[in-house]
Design an enzyme around this catalytic site. Structure first.
Site, PDB file in Angstrom:
ATOM      1  N   ASP A   1       0.808  -1.214   0.000  1.00 53.44           N
ATOM      2  CA  ASP A   1       0.000   0.000   0.000  1.00 53.44           C
ATOM      3  C   ASP A   1       0.849   1.276   0.000  1.00 53.44           C
ATOM      4  OD1 ASP A   1      -2.332  -1.501   0.098  1.00 53.44           O
ATOM      5  OD2 ASP A   1      -2.395  -1.507   2.291  1.00 53.44           O
TER       6      ASP A   1
ATOM      7  N   CYS B   1      -2.468   3.549  -9.527  1.00 57.19           N
ATOM      8  CA  CYS B   1      -3.495   2.713  -8.902  1.00 57.19           C
ATOM      9  C   CYS B   1      -4.486   2.122  -9.906  1.00 57.19           C
ATOM     10  CB  CYS B   1      -4.247   3.514  -7.843  1.00 57.19           C
ATOM     11  SG  CYS B   1      -3.281   3.831  -6.358  1.00 57.19           S
TER      12      CYS B   1
ATOM     13  N   ARG C   1      -5.654  -5.150 -10.138  1.00 58.27           N
ATOM     14  CA  ARG C   1      -4.963  -6.408 -10.462  1.00 58.27           C
ATOM     15  C   ARG C   1      -5.885  -7.597 -10.270  1.00 58.27           C
ATOM     16  NH1 ARG C   1      -3.109 -10.410  -7.240  1.00 58.27           N
ATOM     17  NH2 ARG C   1      -3.524  -9.134  -5.397  1.00 58.27           N
ATOM     18  N   ARG C   2      -6.522  -7.686  -9.119  1.00 55.86           N
ATOM     19  CA  ARG C   2      -7.408  -8.827  -8.865  1.00 55.86           C
ATOM     20  C   ARG C   2      -8.573  -8.846  -9.849  1.00 55.86           C
ATOM     21  NH1 ARG C   2      -7.054  -7.902  -2.358  1.00 55.86           N
ATOM     22  NH2 ARG C   2      -5.318  -9.366  -1.937  1.00 55.86           N
TER      23      ARG C   2
END
Length: 317
Positions: free
Chosen positions: A97, A252, A142-143
């Site tokens: 993070d 992000c 990403r997920r």
């Protein structure tokens, strides 16, 4: 001189060492791990370390994706301010993070030994077992991309909040499933929650499972104290992953995965970049010496060189 006096001199402080942390349950658990490691290795009394919890902006805003409201800095800016102002002596972070480029006034002084780096699926035994058009909550590009690469039918929706609130949303049926880091669940004594997903299916985020401790760059004393609890291999692995990320100039919005393993003086780095909808991905790997700081960037350039114009654009190329 008494033994306690020797410990006080070792601490180098006339007050407790102040460790800054977000005040979420997981963040507090991780800060406690760092504090206990310091107590153990330095032989300090419990009252020589103090946790200083604070609410991060990322914890205050729950209805929007981080990329829309300021990115990863929302997890660090309150701790950064307190560290810069001398209100705390160091700050504990989940390394995945933490922004890739950090202010020069801070330095990563330690990284604890990495925990389980896998993603864990909550709500089904596997991705294949999810029902058609299942609603899966995640705040991670990403997920989302990795899920859609395998299951185009899934309905991926934003989910925010701490681990407990996300699990509550699954239990109440608001979402069918979600993904969480196995390391966080383990640190919250939830080892039996969810099903691990193989990294062959979902390569983790850079630095997933790693806890970092930042200090002021000019505070050599605190830096030395933190260095004593740092894992050399984890530090090397996370550094390689973050160098890869830095070369991509990812933000992000950019779906990126990277995982480095250390074998003696050798690093093996696996990585992938993806389109947000999972329609394209490029992966690759590289092995190099631990002192080679250019190799992760070379791998990033190689993957971008194999990408389509559309995928390059996701990374601002």
């Amino acid at each position: 001189m008494s033994k306690d006096s020797e410990k006080d001199i070792l601490a180098g402080l006339d007050r407790p060492l102040r460790i800054g942390t977000r005040q979420s349950p997981l963040a507090l658990a991780q800060a406690t791990m760092a504090a206990n490691a310091l107590l153990s290795i330095h032989g300090w009394r419990p009252d020589q370390v103090e946790l200083v919890p604070m609410i991060a902006s990322g914890d205050k805003i729950q209805d929007r994706a981080l990329a829309e409201i300021g990115g990863k800095a929302l997890w660090t800016k309150e701790l950064d301010r307190a560290l810069a102002n001398g209100e705390i002596d160091c700050a504990v972070h989940s390394m995945k993070d933490v922004e890739t480029i950090r202010p020069g006034e801070f330095i990563l002084a330690a990284i604890l030994e990495r925990a389980d780096f896998h993603d864990r699926l909550i709500g089904a035994e596997s991705i294949e077992a999810l029902a058609q058009r299942a609603i899966v909550g995640t705040a991670s590009p990403r997920r989302k991309a990795q899920l859609l690469r395998q299951r185009k039918d899934l309905d991926i929706r934003l989910i925010r909040g701490n681990v407990q609130s996300r699990l509550h949303k699954i239990n109440t049926g608001e979402y069918d499933a979600t993904l969480l880091a196995a390391a966080g669940l383990i640190r919250l004594d939830m080892e039996d929650v969810g099903s691990d997903i193989s990294d062959a299916i979902m390569l983790p985020a850079p630095a997933q499972g790693a806890i970092g401790i930042e200090a002021r760059s000019d505070d050599s004393h605190v830096r030395r104290l933190m260095h004593a609890i740092s894992s050399i291999n984890t530090f090397r692995a996370v550094t390689a992953e973050r160098l890869f990320l830095e070369r991509l100039t990812a933000n992000c919005h950019s779906p990126v995965a990277a995982m480095a393993t250390i074998d003696g003086a050798s690093v093996h780095l696996r990585a992938e970049i993806l389109m947000p909808d999972g329609s394209e991905f490029v992966d690759g790997e590289s092995s190099f010496n631990t002192g080679d700081v250019s190799a992760p960037g070379i791998l990033a350039d190689t993957l971008l060189g194999q990408a389509s114009a559309e995928l390059k654009a996701v990374f601002g190329r």
